[in-house]
Design a protein around this motif. Sequence first.
Motif, mmCIF file in Angstrom:
data_model
loop_
_atom_site.group_PDB
_atom_site.id
_atom_site.type_symbol
_atom_site.label_atom_id
_atom_site.label_comp_id
_atom_site.label_asym_id
_atom_site.label_seq_id
_atom_site.Cartn_x
_atom_site.Cartn_y
_atom_site.Cartn_z
ATOM 1 N N ILE A 112 0.845 -1.190 0.000
ATOM 2 C CA ILE A 112 0.000 0.000 0.000
ATOM 3 C C ILE A 112 0.875 1.233 0.000
ATOM 4 C CG2 ILE A 112 -1.530 1.349 1.475
ATOM 5 C CD1 ILE A 112 -3.097 -0.958 1.966
ATOM 6 N N PHE A 116 2.063 9.741 3.214
ATOM 7 C CA PHE A 116 1.835 9.338 4.600
ATOM 8 C C PHE A 116 2.738 8.128 4.909
ATOM 9 C CE2 PHE A 116 -1.723 8.441 7.922
ATOM 10 C CZ PHE A 116 -0.823 8.735 8.926
ATOM 11 N N PHE A 117 2.489 7.006 4.262
ATOM 12 C CA PHE A 117 3.387 5.865 4.440
ATOM 13 C C PHE A 117 3.203 4.849 3.326
ATOM 14 C CE2 PHE A 117 -0.342 4.890 7.232
ATOM 15 C CZ PHE A 117 -0.794 3.716 6.647
ATOM 16 N N PHE A 151 3.209 0.567 3.059
ATOM 17 C CA PHE A 151 3.003 -0.524 4.010
ATOM 18 C C PHE A 151 3.080 -1.846 3.272
ATOM 19 C CE2 PHE A 151 -0.344 -3.405 5.789
ATOM 20 C CZ PHE A 151 0.357 -3.787 6.918
ATOM 21 N N TYR A 202 7.072 -0.543 7.084
ATOM 22 C CA TYR A 202 6.526 0.784 6.793
ATOM 23 C C TYR A 202 7.647 1.690 6.297
ATOM 24 C CZ TYR A 202 2.155 -0.058 9.400
ATOM 25 O OH TYR A 202 0.941 -0.536 9.830
ATOM 26 N N ASP A 237 -4.899 -3.032 16.934
ATOM 27 C CA ASP A 237 -4.227 -2.202 17.930
ATOM 28 C C ASP A 237 -3.762 -0.911 17.257
ATOM 29 O OD1 ASP A 237 -1.732 -2.447 16.835
ATOM 30 O OD2 ASP A 237 -0.871 -3.631 18.439
ATOM 31 N N LYS A 238 -3.379 0.074 18.075
ATOM 32 C CA LYS A 238 -3.114 1.404 17.516
ATOM 33 C C LYS A 238 -1.916 1.419 16.578
ATOM 34 C CE LYS A 238 -5.426 4.810 20.327
ATOM 35 N NZ LYS A 238 -5.303 6.009 21.170
ATOM 36 N N ASN A 239 -1.131 0.332 16.589
ATOM 37 C CA ASN A 239 0.010 0.272 15.672
ATOM 38 C C ASN A 239 -0.339 -0.402 14.358
ATOM 39 O OD1 ASN A 239 1.507 1.306 17.821
ATOM 40 N ND2 ASN A 239 1.697 -0.756 18.644
ATOM 41 N N GLY A 240 -1.589 -0.765 14.184
ATOM 42 C CA GLY A 240 -2.009 -1.295 12.894
ATOM 43 C C GLY A 240 -2.026 -2.812 12.790
ATOM 44 N N GLN A 241 -1.914 -3.512 13.920
ATOM 45 C CA GLN A 241 -1.935 -4.962 13.854
ATOM 46 C C GLN A 241 -3.314 -5.469 14.251
ATOM 47 O OE1 GLN A 241 1.599 -6.695 14.854
ATOM 48 N NE2 GLN A 241 2.768 -4.840 14.785
ATOM 49 N N GLN A 242 -3.836 -6.354 13.418
ATOM 50 C CA GLN A 242 -5.171 -6.864 13.667
ATOM 51 C C GLN A 242 -5.169 -7.821 14.863
ATOM 52 O OE1 GLN A 242 -7.350 -8.618 10.273
ATOM 53 N NE2 GLN A 242 -7.973 -10.127 11.775
ATOM 54 N N ILE A 243 -6.112 -7.649 15.764
ATOM 55 C CA ILE A 243 -6.186 -8.515 16.936
ATOM 56 C C ILE A 243 -7.210 -9.630 16.712
ATOM 57 C CG2 ILE A 243 -6.751 -8.592 19.402
ATOM 58 C CD1 ILE A 243 -5.754 -5.680 19.558
ATOM 59 N N ASP A 291 -9.306 -7.413 2.372
ATOM 60 C CA ASP A 291 -7.892 -7.473 2.734
ATOM 61 C C ASP A 291 -7.754 -6.911 4.140
ATOM 62 O OD1 ASP A 291 -5.211 -7.132 3.098
ATOM 63 O OD2 ASP A 291 -4.861 -6.074 1.213
ATOM 64 N N THR A 294 -5.536 -7.235 6.521
ATOM 65 C CA THR A 294 -4.242 -6.690 6.968
ATOM 66 C C THR A 294 -4.099 -5.230 6.546
ATOM 67 O OG1 THR A 294 -3.346 -8.888 6.613
ATOM 68 C CG2 THR A 294 -1.778 -7.142 7.011
ATOM 69 N N SER A 295 -4.408 -4.963 5.279
ATOM 70 C CA SER A 295 -4.331 -3.573 4.800
ATOM 71 C C SER A 295 -5.350 -2.695 5.510
ATOM 72 C CB SER A 295 -4.595 -3.514 3.292
ATOM 73 O OG SER A 295 -3.667 -4.297 2.606
ATOM 74 N N SER A 342 -3.999 -1.744 8.905
ATOM 75 C CA SER A 342 -2.925 -0.752 8.870
ATOM 76 C C SER A 342 -3.452 0.638 8.519
ATOM 77 C CB SER A 342 -1.866 -1.223 7.881
ATOM 78 O OG SER A 342 -1.252 -0.152 7.282
ATOM 79 N N LEU A 343 -4.356 0.687 7.539
ATOM 80 C CA LEU A 343 -4.903 1.989 7.137
ATOM 81 C C LEU A 343 -5.806 2.572 8.223
ATOM 82 C CD1 LEU A 343 -5.657 1.404 3.349
ATOM 83 C CD2 LEU A 343 -3.887 2.836 4.351
ATOM 84 N N GLY A 401 -3.535 4.108 10.716
ATOM 85 C CA GLY A 401 -2.998 5.343 10.153
ATOM 86 C C GLY A 401 -4.021 6.461 10.225
ATOM 87 N N ALA A 423 -4.428 7.554 13.818
ATOM 88 C CA ALA A 423 -3.248 8.322 14.248
ATOM 89 C C ALA A 423 -3.294 9.733 13.665
ATOM 90 C CB ALA A 423 -1.979 7.603 13.818
#
Lengths: 194, 166
Positions: free
Chosen positions: A45, A56-57, A59, A77, B36-42, B52, B54-55, B58-59, B62, B65
């Motif tokens: 991404i 922004f980033f 990924f 990232y 979680d706030k870092n983009g990892q799915q729990i 998708d 995972t994406s 992460s988005l 983001g 944040a």
Amino acid sequence: MTFINYAAREINCKIVYYGPGLCGKTTNLQYIYDRTNPAAKGKLISLATETDRTLFFDFLPLDLGTVKGFKTRFHLYTVPGQVFYDASRKLILKGVDGVVFVADSQEARMEANAESIRNLDKNLKDQGYDISVIPYVLQFNKRDLPTAVPSDEMYRQLNIKGEPTFEATAPTGVGVFDTLKAVARQVLMELKKK
Amino acid sequence: MSTPDLVLYDEEFQKIKDALGRLRQDSNANVVFLVDKNGQQIAAMGDMTNLDTTSLASLTAGNVAATDGLARLIGEKEFSILFHEGEKDNIHISIVAQRVILVVIFDERSSLGLVRLRVRRATSELDRIFEEITEKAAREKSNLSVEFESPFSEITDDDIDRLFSE
């Protein structure tokens, strides 16, 4: 912040590629994406402007295989390198487990490299991390360019703690996986200490 | 380090999944998931084919944040709810237990009002579960040497080389 899921037997780690504008952070990820077996990677991404500058980033999720019965998943990232995107850079460092600093080997970018490392140090501190402790790898990218500064000179100017250092030419992949492997190694070894 | 590592065991994982499953059912949502706030799915519940995740995770992180950053710029602590309305599907995003993000994706079979109502109830349940997780982590840490042996304490260079061998 490594996320260990005992229920799903997964470890998730976050690696951030940092460095000045146009040093080749996105190119590193692009090469890793192109060369990874489709089953082991997710989508790449890219939140970029129309002129392909990271906004922004970027990924890229990577499944590397299992360690001690745990699926290891690395989330790679990049940050936007341009100076004025500092607020975004800070956000992306949240929860980071390891940092790759991509330095631009061109003579004219040496000051930008040094400035970006200072910025990394400060932003890590703001998030509660210490650059002298966190897993960290240095990459000298664009070694193929005629204006590239000699490696030992770059090392003298940019090395901060004797970190593993790699010469790279990201578009052709030279040094790209060596860099990733070195940072992954440090991140996983960090788990061992916990 | 600023935030402690998140360690999730079967018992709590199951509780989280149950809570998400209930929320999905009660709110008529298509998909409910926790990041979680870092983009990892729990965890995620619902129909995830063609999604998708995972994406998405992460988005979402983001997005949260960036919105947090905006809030602070104008002197707000946070914007605790984000809502994106599409032609067919909508996304409702909220913060749980200060550290995780609850995402609900729904279409015309539900409504914003219903989702908000059900999210509020699920949030207090999830708050409690995450409190337990934090307490458990603290307990494990205090008797680390006695009972808890990290599976990674035996990790070797060869293990890591093997990861990159393919």
